[in-house]
Design an enzyme around this catalytic site. Structure first.
Site, PDB file in Angstrom:
ATOM      1  N   CYS A   1     -67.021 -22.377  19.790  1.00  0.00           N
ATOM      2  CA  CYS A   1     -68.189 -22.793  20.584  1.00  0.00           C
ATOM      3  C   CYS A   1     -69.214 -23.413  19.659  1.00  0.00           C
ATOM      4  O   CYS A   1     -68.952 -23.615  18.474  1.00  0.00           O
ATOM      5  CB  CYS A   1     -68.778 -21.585  21.324  1.00  0.00           C
ATOM      6  SG  CYS A   1     -69.475 -20.339  20.214  1.00  0.00           S
TER       7      CYS A   1
ATOM      8  N   ASP B   1     -71.285 -19.039  35.515  1.00  0.00           N
ATOM      9  CA  ASP B   1     -72.398 -18.643  34.640  1.00  0.00           C
ATOM     10  C   ASP B   1     -73.196 -17.553  35.365  1.00  0.00           C
ATOM     11  O   ASP B   1     -73.746 -17.786  36.423  1.00  0.00           O
ATOM     12  CB  ASP B   1     -73.300 -19.869  34.329  1.00  0.00           C
ATOM     13  CG  ASP B   1     -74.264 -19.592  33.176  1.00  0.00           C
ATOM     14  OD1 ASP B   1     -74.656 -20.566  32.500  1.00  0.00           O
ATOM     15  OD2 ASP B   1     -74.628 -18.412  32.976  1.00  0.00           O
TER      16      ASP B   1
ATOM     17  N   ARG C   1     -75.802 -15.854  34.128  1.00  0.00           N
ATOM     18  CA  ARG C   1     -77.094 -15.556  33.473  1.00  0.00           C
ATOM     19  C   ARG C   1     -78.308 -15.803  34.378  1.00  0.00           C
ATOM     20  O   ARG C   1     -78.287 -16.648  35.243  1.00  0.00           O
ATOM     21  CB  ARG C   1     -77.252 -16.392  32.191  1.00  0.00           C
ATOM     22  CG  ARG C   1     -76.289 -16.009  31.093  1.00  0.00           C
ATOM     23  CD  ARG C   1     -76.354 -17.003  29.957  1.00  0.00           C
ATOM     24  NE  ARG C   1     -75.765 -18.290  30.344  1.00  0.00           N
ATOM     25  CZ  ARG C   1     -75.698 -19.339  29.504  1.00  0.00           C
ATOM     26  NH1 ARG C   1     -76.210 -19.249  28.294  1.00  0.00           N
ATOM     27  NH2 ARG C   1     -75.127 -20.465  29.896  1.00  0.00           N
TER      28      ARG C   1
ATOM     29  N   THR D   1     -82.624 -27.281  24.219  1.00  0.00           N
ATOM     30  CA  THR D   1     -81.431 -26.922  24.978  1.00  0.00           C
ATOM     31  C   THR D   1     -80.715 -28.176  25.463  1.00  0.00           C
ATOM     32  O   THR D   1     -81.331 -29.244  25.566  1.00  0.00           O
ATOM     33  CB  THR D   1     -81.778 -26.044  26.199  1.00  0.00           C
ATOM     34  OG1 THR D   1     -80.565 -25.554  26.802  1.00  0.00           O
ATOM     35  CG2 THR D   1     -82.556 -26.848  27.250  1.00  0.00           C
TER      36      THR D   1
HETATM   37  N1  LIG Z   1     -67.845 -16.583  29.511  1.00  0.00           N
HETATM   38  C1  LIG Z   1     -67.790 -17.388  28.424  1.00  0.00           C
HETATM   39  N2  LIG Z   1     -66.688 -18.120  28.234  1.00  0.00           N
HETATM   40  C2  LIG Z   1     -66.589 -18.915  27.148  1.00  0.00           C
HETATM   41  O1  LIG Z   1     -65.507 -19.640  26.972  1.00  0.00           O
HETATM   42  C3  LIG Z   1     -67.641 -19.001  26.208  1.00  0.00           C
HETATM   43  N3  LIG Z   1     -67.558 -19.816  25.102  1.00  0.00           N
HETATM   44  C4  LIG Z   1     -68.784 -18.208  26.443  1.00  0.00           C
HETATM   45  N4  LIG Z   1     -69.791 -18.241  25.563  1.00  0.00           N
HETATM   46  C5  LIG Z   1     -71.097 -17.755  25.932  1.00  0.00           C
HETATM   47  O2  LIG Z   1     -71.862 -18.849  26.431  1.00  0.00           O
HETATM   48  C6  LIG Z   1     -73.248 -18.635  26.109  1.00  0.00           C
HETATM   49  C7  LIG Z   1     -73.778 -19.846  25.379  1.00  0.00           C
HETATM   50  O3  LIG Z   1     -73.712 -20.910  26.291  1.00  0.00           O
HETATM   51  P1  LIG Z   1     -74.951 -21.935  26.475  1.00  0.00           P
HETATM   52  O4  LIG Z   1     -74.694 -23.005  25.457  1.00  0.00           O
HETATM   53  O5  LIG Z   1     -76.201 -21.174  26.226  1.00  0.00           O
HETATM   54  O6  LIG Z   1     -74.854 -22.427  27.892  1.00  0.00           O
HETATM   55  C8  LIG Z   1     -73.289 -17.374  25.258  1.00  0.00           C
HETATM   56  O7  LIG Z   1     -73.604 -16.296  26.100  1.00  0.00           O
HETATM   57  C9  LIG Z   1     -71.871 -17.224  24.768  1.00  0.00           C
HETATM   58  O8  LIG Z   1     -71.527 -15.860  24.537  1.00  0.00           O
HETATM   59  N5  LIG Z   1     -68.832 -17.408  27.544  1.00  0.00           N
HETATM   60 ZN   LIG Z   2     -70.713 -19.090  21.644  1.00  0.00          ZN
END
Ligand SMILES: Nc1nc(O)c(N)c(N[C@@H]2O[C@H](COP(=O)(O)O)[C@@H](O)[C@H]2O)n1
Ligand SMILES: [Zn+2]
Length: 348
Positions: free
Chosen positions: A215, A276, A278, A299
């Site tokens: 990521c 998502d 959140r 962001t």
């Molecule tokens: N649920 C989930 N699946 C994935 O494949 C992921 N890479 C992540 N990562 C989570 O995404 C958040 C960051 O994303 P933003 O760039 O802020 O939208 C963070 O909570 C990671 O743990 N999650």
């Molecule tokens: Zn990440």
């Protein structure tokens, strides 16, 4: 039985509770050097006396001046002094957000002005005093605790956090709705008279701490902190929302599904979650602690812009944070762009 928090000198533990603490208050459009200045001046009708107290260089001088004119105290002072003090305290804690969070953070503990010299406002030194100042502070605490946005987060404590790039101050909060422990990292002097540079960073153990290339989180965290240092001030909110809110172990389950061909949205949904999960509404409380209402938000995620706007924060500028694209996360970033609306280019 609740603990007793004893305070007295402004430069000692819980000194912010003292009227001698150097926090100006505005009452009826007039700015007083401290709440002590306002309280002492309120004893008199004669303008030459109130003016001398108003201009006193320190709260101690204001107190001493009041004693010099003891014979000219207004005749009804004994009847009105509690209301004058309550007004001073309501102004002090409504005009200084951090003091309000520090006061609410004292919880249900008993607040006592530990003063051998004062058995009315203080505890008389041995607990025999009326402690009216402590009583009124607890009243104001209860009023604040019941008000938005104090119902969103509870401030806990702050500490210095030295990093290679600079020394931040770490502020801990508990999100009241979930009990989650979130952190704000502030740097420099936060000037809320102009938009403050901030980042809402969702916790990603793999990216932030385990050097993951799957990521962009770790790269974004590093860049956001460096941006804040270069800017001279700002705040990074580190939000305990691992896995877009599904938690670390479910994120590992999602990664496993992605290892088998699902994309990051499909994996969440196969696990029974929304793409998502959140929420950011509680960030209003953390930003309120700093007195922040206008931000430049680092962001690529439009949901974060929209959520802050909906919470009443004015996002005057979005600062892109395109970092760390690599062969291992390229598809992930493309899906974030295509399915989650992230403002990222799709690169095949
Ligand atoms: N649920 C989930 N699946 C994935 O494949 C992921 N890479 C992540 N990562 C989570 O995404 C958040 C960051 O994303 P933003 O760039 O802020 O939208 C963070 O909570 C990671 O743990 N999650
Ligand atoms: Zn990440």
């Amino acid at each position: 039985m609740n603990n007793v928090i004893r305070f007295y000198e402004p430069d000692q533990s819980y000194g912010f509770l003292s009227n001698f603490a150097e926090y100006p208050i505005i009452v009826d459009g007039v700015e007083w050097h401290t709440s002590e200045h306002f309280y002492q001046a309120s004893k008199f009708m004669a303008r030459d006396i109130t003016s001398q107290i108003y201009h006193a260089a320190t709260p101690t001088e204001a107190f001493q001046l009041s004693r010099e004119y003891d014979r000219q105290v207004r005749s009804d002072w004994e009847q009105i002094k509690d209301n004058v003090m309550l007004r001073a305290l309501r102004c002090k804690f409504s005009q200084h957000n951090q003091l309000a969070y520090w006061l609410v953070a004292t919880g249900n503990n008993i607040l006592a002005e530990h003063s051998f010299k004062d058995s009315y406002w203080g505890d008389g030194g041995d607990g025999s005093g009326l402690n009216r100042l402590g009583e009124l502070l607890m009243l104001v605490r209860e009023e604040l605790a019941g008000q938005h946005p104090h119902q969103l987060v509870r401030y806990v404590e702050s500490a210095q956090l030295p990093m290679d790039m600079g020394t931040f101050t770490m502020h801990g909060f508990v999100e009241k709705k979930t009990g989650k422990e979130h952190v704000a990292l502030s740097y420099g002097e936060i000037d809320t008279k102009k938009p403050v540079l901030i980042r809402l960073h969702s916790e990603c153990l793999t990216g932030d701490a385990l050097f993951s290339l799957r990521c962009d989180c770790g790269f974004q965290l590093n860049k956001a902190l460096k941006n804040i240092v270069e800017h001279g001030n700002g705040v990074l909110l580190y939000l305990r929302q691992e896995g877009r809110g599904i938690g670390l172990l479910n994120k590992i389950r999602a990664y496993h599904l992605q290892d088998e061909g699902a994309d990051t949205v499909e994996a969440n949904e196969k696990l029974g979650f929304a793409a998502d999960m959140r929420r950011y509404d509680f960030c209003k409380g953390i930003l309120h602690y700093f007195g922040i209402n206008e931000v430049k938000l680092m962001t690529n995620n439009p949901r974060k812009v929209n959520s802050l706007t909906k919470a009443g924060i004015n996002v005057v500028e979005r600062v892109p944070l395109r970092e760390g694209r690599n062969p291992y996360n390229n598809n992930y970033l493309n899906i974030k762009a295509r399915k989650l609306g992230h403002m990222l280019d799709e690169i095949v």
